[in-house]
Design a protein around this motif. Structure first.
Motif, PDB file in Angstrom:
ATOM      1  N   VAL A 103       3.054  -1.113   4.238  1.00 27.46           N
ATOM      2  CA  VAL A 103       2.706   0.292   3.995  1.00 27.46           C
ATOM      3  C   VAL A 103       3.949   1.101   3.643  1.00 27.46           C
ATOM      4  N   TRP A 104       3.874   1.832   2.533  1.00 36.48           N
ATOM      5  CA  TRP A 104       4.935   2.711   2.073  1.00 36.48           C
ATOM      6  C   TRP A 104       4.381   4.138   2.007  1.00 36.48           C
ATOM      7  N   VAL A 105       5.257   5.096   2.169  1.00 34.58           N
ATOM      8  CA  VAL A 105       4.854   6.502   2.125  1.00 34.58           C
ATOM      9  C   VAL A 105       5.708   7.248   1.114  1.00 34.58           C
ATOM     10  N   ASN A 106       5.069   8.067   0.292  1.00 32.55           N
ATOM     11  CA  ASN A 106       5.785   8.921  -0.655  1.00 32.55           C
ATOM     12  C   ASN A 106       5.188  10.321  -0.568  1.00 32.55           C
ATOM     13  N   THR A 107       6.033  11.335  -0.698  1.00 32.07           N
ATOM     14  CA  THR A 107       5.519  12.695  -0.560  1.00 32.07           C
ATOM     15  C   THR A 107       5.042  13.261  -1.893  1.00 32.07           C
ATOM     16  N   PHE A 108       3.968  14.001  -1.818  1.00 36.06           N
ATOM     17  CA  PHE A 108       3.421  14.722  -2.966  1.00 36.06           C
ATOM     18  C   PHE A 108       4.458  15.695  -3.510  1.00 36.06           C
ATOM     19  N   GLU A 109       5.201  16.315  -2.610  1.00 37.22           N
ATOM     20  CA  GLU A 109       6.198  17.300  -3.011  1.00 37.22           C
ATOM     21  C   GLU A 109       7.277  16.680  -3.897  1.00 37.22           C
ATOM     22  N   LEU A 134       0.855  -1.191   0.000  1.00 35.93           N
ATOM     23  CA  LEU A 134       0.000   0.000   0.000  1.00 35.93           C
ATOM     24  C   LEU A 134       0.884   1.231   0.000  1.00 35.93           C
ATOM     25  N   LEU A 135       0.754   2.067  -1.032  1.00 32.55           N
ATOM     26  CA  LEU A 135       1.512   3.311  -1.120  1.00 32.55           C
ATOM     27  C   LEU A 135       0.592   4.482  -0.790  1.00 32.55           C
ATOM     28  N   ILE A 136       0.972   5.247   0.222  1.00 32.59           N
ATOM     29  CA  ILE A 136       0.210   6.427   0.619  1.00 32.59           C
ATOM     30  C   ILE A 136       0.988   7.669   0.203  1.00 32.59           C
ATOM     31  N   THR A 137       0.356   8.519  -0.591  1.00 35.02           N
ATOM     32  CA  THR A 137       0.975   9.789  -0.951  1.00 35.02           C
ATOM     33  C   THR A 137       0.529  10.836   0.054  1.00 35.02           C
ATOM     34  N   ILE A 138       1.500  11.436   0.742  1.00 35.26           N
ATOM     35  CA  ILE A 138       1.174  12.429   1.761  1.00 35.26           C
ATOM     36  C   ILE A 138       1.732  13.794   1.341  1.00 35.26           C
ATOM     37  N   ARG A 139       1.211  14.814   2.002  1.00 31.30           N
ATOM     38  CA  ARG A 139       1.583  16.194   1.675  1.00 31.30           C
ATOM     39  C   ARG A 139       1.659  16.995   2.970  1.00 31.30           C
ATOM     40  N   GLU A 140       2.429  18.060   2.962  1.00 34.36           N
ATOM     41  CA  GLU A 140       2.464  18.927   4.147  1.00 34.36           C
ATOM     42  C   GLU A 140       1.027  19.198   4.558  1.00 34.36           C
ATOM     43  N   PRO A 141       0.636  18.853   5.798  1.00 25.12           N
ATOM     44  CA  PRO A 141      -0.781  18.763   6.148  1.00 25.12           C
ATOM     45  C   PRO A 141      -1.583  20.049   6.057  1.00 25.12           C
ATOM     46  N   SER A 154       1.724  19.715  14.784  1.00 19.58           N
ATOM     47  CA  SER A 154       3.096  19.284  15.059  1.00 19.58           C
ATOM     48  C   SER A 154       3.149  17.833  15.544  1.00 19.58           C
ATOM     49  N   GLN A 155       2.176  17.429  16.356  1.00 19.20           N
ATOM     50  CA  GLN A 155       2.171  16.056  16.866  1.00 19.20           C
ATOM     51  C   GLN A 155       1.990  15.056  15.736  1.00 19.20           C
ATOM     52  N   THR A 156       1.059  15.326  14.839  1.00 19.08           N
ATOM     53  CA  THR A 156       0.814  14.382  13.745  1.00 19.08           C
ATOM     54  C   THR A 156       2.024  14.293  12.838  1.00 19.08           C
ATOM     55  N   MET A 157       2.731  15.408  12.645  1.00 17.37           N
ATOM     56  CA  MET A 157       3.928  15.384  11.807  1.00 17.37           C
ATOM     57  C   MET A 157       5.065  14.638  12.499  1.00 17.37           C
ATOM     58  N   ASN A 158       5.120  14.716  13.823  1.00 18.64           N
ATOM     59  CA  ASN A 158       6.132  13.971  14.563  1.00 18.64           C
ATOM     60  C   ASN A 158       5.924  12.462  14.426  1.00 18.64           C
ATOM     61  N   VAL A 159       4.670  12.036  14.485  1.00 18.61           N
ATOM     62  CA  VAL A 159       4.358  10.611  14.321  1.00 18.61           C
ATOM     63  C   VAL A 159       4.784  10.128  12.943  1.00 18.61           C
ATOM     64  N   LEU A 160       4.521  10.937  11.924  1.00 20.47           N
ATOM     65  CA  LEU A 160       4.912  10.574  10.564  1.00 20.47           C
ATOM     66  C   LEU A 160       6.425  10.442  10.457  1.00 20.47           C
ATOM     67  N   PHE A 206       7.948   6.849   9.534  1.00 15.55           N
ATOM     68  CA  PHE A 206       8.407   6.701   8.163  1.00 15.55           C
ATOM     69  C   PHE A 206       9.536   7.649   7.766  1.00 15.55           C
ATOM     70  N   GLY A 207      10.020   8.431   8.714  1.00 18.66           N
ATOM     71  CA  GLY A 207      11.159   9.297   8.444  1.00 18.66           C
ATOM     72  C   GLY A 207      10.855  10.498   7.566  1.00 18.66           C
ATOM     73  N   VAL A 208       9.573  10.848   7.425  1.00 20.48           N
ATOM     74  CA  VAL A 208       9.178  11.999   6.613  1.00 20.48           C
ATOM     75  C   VAL A 208       9.041  13.208   7.529  1.00 20.48           C
ATOM     76  N   LYS A 209       9.767  14.278   7.218  1.00 18.88           N
ATOM     77  CA  LYS A 209       9.729  15.474   8.050  1.00 18.88           C
ATOM     78  C   LYS A 209       9.245  16.680   7.250  1.00 18.88           C
ATOM     79  N   TYR A 210       8.422  17.481   7.907  1.00 19.85           N
ATOM     80  CA  TYR A 210       7.954  18.735   7.310  1.00 19.85           C
ATOM     81  C   TYR A 210       8.306  19.881   8.248  1.00 19.85           C
TER      82      TYR A 210
END
Length: 274
Positions: free
Chosen positions: A149-155, A89-96, A260-266, A270-274
């Motif tokens: 589960v995999w994560v890829n950024t929209f950016e 499962l690939l989830i594309t995420i973006r700065e929230p 900030s909390q939700t971004m910390n969990v990410l 998955f090592g994705v930082k915003y």
């Protein structure tokens, strides 16, 4: 993409330009209605065996709530459909914050009727919880397993960086093309407003259809059969624009602090930082 290894099921962009695969429609119908889940699961795995290829099922609406159906239930049904298959499962995420405001603009006709400000909806409305990544992951990971589960950024995709997608698909050859789609959802902006197109809703067509007895009468069935195509075309016409207040720097900063909390969990998962 290596078409000898993969079969793409899903929408093409821009949306509506081509027909979706029949199996894709069957899977989406099962997810959206809760009916035919076992049949869709069987058809999905049968096609994988017959074609001896991996299937790519892509649809952003899988995490968008619709009337009477929350996104959490959609994902639960999707899990039932792919149960027993070897999947990722690939989830594309973006700065929230930017993602939530873009989502708000895209579905403005839905949200304006709630009589709530964007910032309140972004924090509290369940539709927006898909961008509260701690809440999204709390649903996704138990259903599908973190190992899948995999994560890829929209950016990254906007910048034509497909390394994450290549890794997800075991490094196939990738065809560039995303950059050609960047202007599809561009909206006119001024210093303090974004202009959102408004489409025809044509509620009167539904009322006439119901007055004629709907599918229970010959006239109703004929009206539906003959009128579906022209009505669908009319509903895609933007006949005016609404000025929506742009997100102020202060509101954006406050929302980022809230998120900030939700971004910390990410970042932790998955090592994705915003």
């Amino acid at each position: 993409m290596d078409h000898s290894k993969y079969v793409y099921l899903g929408v093409a962009q821009p949306r509506g330009e081509s027909e979706s695969d029949a199996l894709f429609k069957q899977v989406l119908t099962a997810v959206n209605t809760g009916e035919g889940i076992k049949a869709a699961s069987k058809a999905l795995q049968s096609q994988m065996r017959d074609k001896k290829k991996s299937l790519i099922l892509s649809e952003e609406m899988l995490t968008v709530s619709v009337a009477g159906l929350e996104w959490q239930e959609k994902l639960s049904r999707l899990k039932d459909v792919i149960q027993g298959a070897d999947f990722r499962l690939l989830i594309t995420i973006r700065e929230p914050v930017s993602a939530m405001f873009s989502f708000y603009l895209e579905l403005y006709s839905r949200f304006k009727g709630k009589g709530e400000e964007f910032s309140h909806l972004a924090k509290n409305n369940n539709d927006f919880q898909i961008y509260h990544y701690d809440n999204l992951l709390s649903v996704v990971l138990p259903l599908f397993g973190k190992e899948n589960v995999w994560v890829n950024t929209f950016e990254d995709l906007v910048n034509d960086d497909y390394e994450g997608v290549k890794a997800f698909l075991d490094f196939p050859e990738m065809e560039s093309g995303f950059s050609e789609l960047r202007k599809n959802n561009v909206k006119k902006r001024t210093g303090n407003a974004v202009y959102v197109p408004v489409r025809m809703r044509l509620k009167w067509v539904t009322k006439i259809y119901q007055l004629l007895g709907g599918s229970d009468t010959i006239v109703g069935r004929m009206l539906r059969s003959l009128g579906r195509y022209p009505v669908d075309k009319l509903r895609k016409i933007n006949y005016r624009h609404v000025a929506v207040p742009a997100l102020s720097d202060d509101d954006q900063a406050k929302l980022k602090e809230t998120m900030s909390q939700t971004m910390n969990v990410l970042s932790e998962q998955f090592g994705v930082k915003y």
